[in-house]
Design a protein around this motif. Structure first.
Motif, PDB file in Angstrom:
ATOM      1  N   SER A   1       0.858  -1.185   0.000  1.00  0.00           N
ATOM      2  CA  SER A   1       0.000   0.000   0.000  1.00  0.00           C
ATOM      3  C   SER A   1       0.897   1.238   0.000  1.00  0.00           C
ATOM      4  N   GLU A   2       0.359   2.343  -0.506  1.00  0.00           N
ATOM      5  CA  GLU A   2       1.162   3.574  -0.507  1.00  0.00           C
ATOM      6  C   GLU A   2       1.516   3.995   0.919  1.00  0.00           C
ATOM      7  N   ARG A   3       0.611   3.728   1.840  1.00  0.00           N
ATOM      8  CA  ARG A   3       0.877   4.076   3.248  1.00  0.00           C
ATOM      9  C   ARG A   3       2.066   3.269   3.777  1.00  0.00           C
ATOM     10  N   THR A   4       2.075   1.973   3.513  1.00  0.00           N
ATOM     11  CA  THR A   4       3.199   1.124   3.933  1.00  0.00           C
ATOM     12  C   THR A   4       4.478   1.580   3.263  1.00  0.00           C
ATOM     13  N   PHE A   5       4.375   1.909   1.979  1.00  0.00           N
ATOM     14  CA  PHE A   5       5.521   2.377   1.223  1.00  0.00           C
ATOM     15  C   PHE A   5       6.091   3.650   1.860  1.00  0.00           C
ATOM     16  N   GLN A   6       5.229   4.548   2.268  1.00  0.00           N
ATOM     17  CA  GLN A   6       5.671   5.791   2.913  1.00  0.00           C
ATOM     18  C   GLN A   6       6.353   5.513   4.259  1.00  0.00           C
ATOM     19  N   ARG A   7       5.872   4.480   4.974  1.00  0.00           N
ATOM     20  CA  ARG A   7       6.522   4.102   6.236  1.00  0.00           C
ATOM     21  C   ARG A   7       7.933   3.582   5.980  1.00  0.00           C
ATOM     22  N   TYR A   8       8.106   2.807   4.912  1.00  0.00           N
ATOM     23  CA  TYR A   8       9.450   2.349   4.537  1.00  0.00           C
ATOM     24  C   TYR A   8      10.363   3.544   4.352  1.00  0.00           C
ATOM     25  N   LYS A   9       9.859   4.548   3.657  1.00  0.00           N
ATOM     26  CA  LYS A   9      10.647   5.749   3.389  1.00  0.00           C
ATOM     27  C   LYS A   9      10.962   6.495   4.678  1.00  0.00           C
ATOM     28  N   LYS A  10       9.938   6.726   5.480  1.00  0.00           N
ATOM     29  CA  LYS A  10      10.103   7.494   6.722  1.00  0.00           C
ATOM     30  C   LYS A  10      11.077   6.809   7.677  1.00  0.00           C
ATOM     31  N   ASP A  11      10.944   5.490   7.812  1.00  0.00           N
ATOM     32  CA  ASP A  11      11.773   4.736   8.756  1.00  0.00           C
ATOM     33  C   ASP A  11      13.082   4.245   8.139  1.00  0.00           C
ATOM     34  N   ARG A  12      13.282   4.534   6.832  1.00  0.00           N
ATOM     35  CA  ARG A  12      14.486   4.094   6.106  1.00  0.00           C
ATOM     36  C   ARG A  12      14.683   2.589   6.291  1.00  0.00           C
ATOM     37  N   ARG A  13      13.599   1.844   6.130  1.00  0.00           N
ATOM     38  CA  ARG A  13      13.604   0.398   6.355  1.00  0.00           C
ATOM     39  C   ARG A  13      14.283  -0.355   5.225  1.00  0.00           C
ATOM     40  N   THR A  14      14.558  -1.612   5.500  1.00  0.00           N
ATOM     41  CA  THR A  14      15.103  -2.523   4.500  1.00  0.00           C
ATOM     42  C   THR A  14      13.949  -3.370   3.978  1.00  0.00           C
ATOM     43  N   PHE A  15      13.871  -3.513   2.658  1.00  0.00           N
ATOM     44  CA  PHE A  15      12.821  -4.328   2.057  1.00  0.00           C
ATOM     45  C   PHE A  15      13.102  -5.808   2.321  1.00  0.00           C
ATOM     46  N   ASP A  16      12.039  -6.578   2.508  1.00  0.00           N
ATOM     47  CA  ASP A  16      12.205  -8.010   2.732  1.00  0.00           C
ATOM     48  C   ASP A  16      12.691  -8.668   1.429  1.00  0.00           C
ATOM     49  N   PRO A  17      13.130  -9.929   1.514  1.00  0.00           N
ATOM     50  CA  PRO A  17      13.676 -10.579   0.316  1.00  0.00           C
ATOM     51  C   PRO A  17      12.729 -10.609  -0.888  1.00  0.00           C
ATOM     52  N   LEU A  18      11.440 -10.847  -0.690  1.00  0.00           N
ATOM     53  CA  LEU A  18      10.511 -10.884  -1.828  1.00  0.00           C
ATOM     54  C   LEU A  18      10.436  -9.542  -2.543  1.00  0.00           C
ATOM     55  N   HIS A  19      10.327  -8.463  -1.767  1.00  0.00           N
ATOM     56  CA  HIS A  19      10.279  -7.125  -2.365  1.00  0.00           C
ATOM     57  C   HIS A  19      11.627  -6.754  -2.977  1.00  0.00           C
ATOM     58  N   SER A  20      12.711  -7.137  -2.317  1.00  0.00           N
ATOM     59  CA  SER A  20      14.049  -6.846  -2.837  1.00  0.00           C
ATOM     60  C   SER A  20      14.264  -7.536  -4.176  1.00  0.00           C
ATOM     61  N   GLU A  21      13.810  -8.779  -4.271  1.00  0.00           N
ATOM     62  CA  GLU A  21      13.950  -9.514  -5.527  1.00  0.00           C
ATOM     63  C   GLU A  21      13.173  -8.830  -6.654  1.00  0.00           C
ATOM     64  N   LYS A  22      11.969  -8.372  -6.352  1.00  0.00           N
ATOM     65  CA  LYS A  22      11.147  -7.706  -7.370  1.00  0.00           C
ATOM     66  C   LYS A  22      11.804  -6.388  -7.797  1.00  0.00           C
ATOM     67  N   ILE A  23      12.369  -5.640  -6.850  1.00  0.00           N
ATOM     68  CA  ILE A  23      13.067  -4.393  -7.189  1.00  0.00           C
ATOM     69  C   ILE A  23      14.216  -4.687  -8.149  1.00  0.00           C
ATOM     70  N   LEU A  24      14.988  -5.731  -7.863  1.00  0.00           N
ATOM     71  CA  LEU A  24      16.112  -6.082  -8.729  1.00  0.00           C
ATOM     72  C   LEU A  24      15.637  -6.579 -10.093  1.00  0.00           C
ATOM     73  N   GLU A  25      14.568  -7.377 -10.122  1.00  0.00           N
ATOM     74  CA  GLU A  25      14.036  -7.862 -11.403  1.00  0.00           C
ATOM     75  C   GLU A  25      13.597  -6.692 -12.291  1.00  0.00           C
ATOM     76  N   ILE A  26      12.905  -5.733 -11.698  1.00  0.00           N
ATOM     77  CA  ILE A  26      12.445  -4.560 -12.446  1.00  0.00           C
ATOM     78  C   ILE A  26      13.642  -3.747 -12.939  1.00  0.00           C
ATOM     79  N   THR A  27      14.645  -3.607 -12.084  1.00  0.00           N
ATOM     80  CA  THR A  27      15.837  -2.854 -12.465  1.00  0.00           C
ATOM     81  C   THR A  27      16.577  -3.538 -13.606  1.00  0.00           C
ATOM     82  N   LEU A  28      16.688  -4.859 -13.542  1.00  0.00           N
ATOM     83  CA  LEU A  28      17.360  -5.605 -14.608  1.00  0.00           C
ATOM     84  C   LEU A  28      16.630  -5.451 -15.935  1.00  0.00           C
TER      85      LEU A  28
END
Length: 140
Positions: free
Chosen positions: A56-83
């Motif tokens: 959700s955009e709200r969860t996404f904003q919390r990641y930004k605010k808290d400078r969190r680390t994405f879990d492995p599933l989200h990290s994998e998707k970020i890398l797939e999109i980047t590739l």
């Protein structure tokens, strides 16, 4: 295999030639700062990224605010999109041309915009296949 530090992973270095680095980065998780660096170089809005990652955009904003680390599933998707994005820019030879292709309805992809496929691994695979066809001049 040495220790992989995702903070050393730059946008330009992300390609599938170093699969073990990618695996290590996914396992470790992508820190929000690295994601922001990737997102700033992409044509996608925060809303689009939250849709791609099924957050959700709200969860996404919390990641930004808290400078969190994405879990492995989200990290994998970020890398797939980047590739796939890096591959597209390489195939089209120009960021602006590829960005335009991503946003235009595509007959070969069932009349949808290519970027609408970035929310699933299957869609990303379809885009990779289409980019390979374009690269080799096989237009369907």
């Amino acid at each position: 295999m040495g220790q992989v530090l995702s903070s050393n992973l730059s946008y330009k270095q992300i390609d599938d030639r170093d699969v073990f680095m990618l695996i290590g980065t996914v396992r470790e998780g992508i820190k929000y700062g690295l994601f922001q660096n990737i997102a700033d170089k992409s044509p996608f809005s925060t809303t689009e990224w939250s849709n791609f990652l099924h957050l959700s955009e709200r969860t996404f904003q919390r990641y930004k605010k808290d400078r969190r680390t994405f879990d492995p599933l989200h990290s994998e998707k970020i890398l797939e999109i980047t590739l796939v994005y890096n591959k597209g820019v390489e195939v089209f030879g120009d960021k602006a041309n590829f960005d335009a292709w991503l946003s235009a309805k595509n007959v070969a992809l069932g009349g949808i915009k290519p970027k609408e496929l970035l929310d699933s691994t299957f869609g990303i695979g379809l885009l990779k296949d289409e980019l390979t066809r374009i690269e080799h001049g096989v237009l369907a």
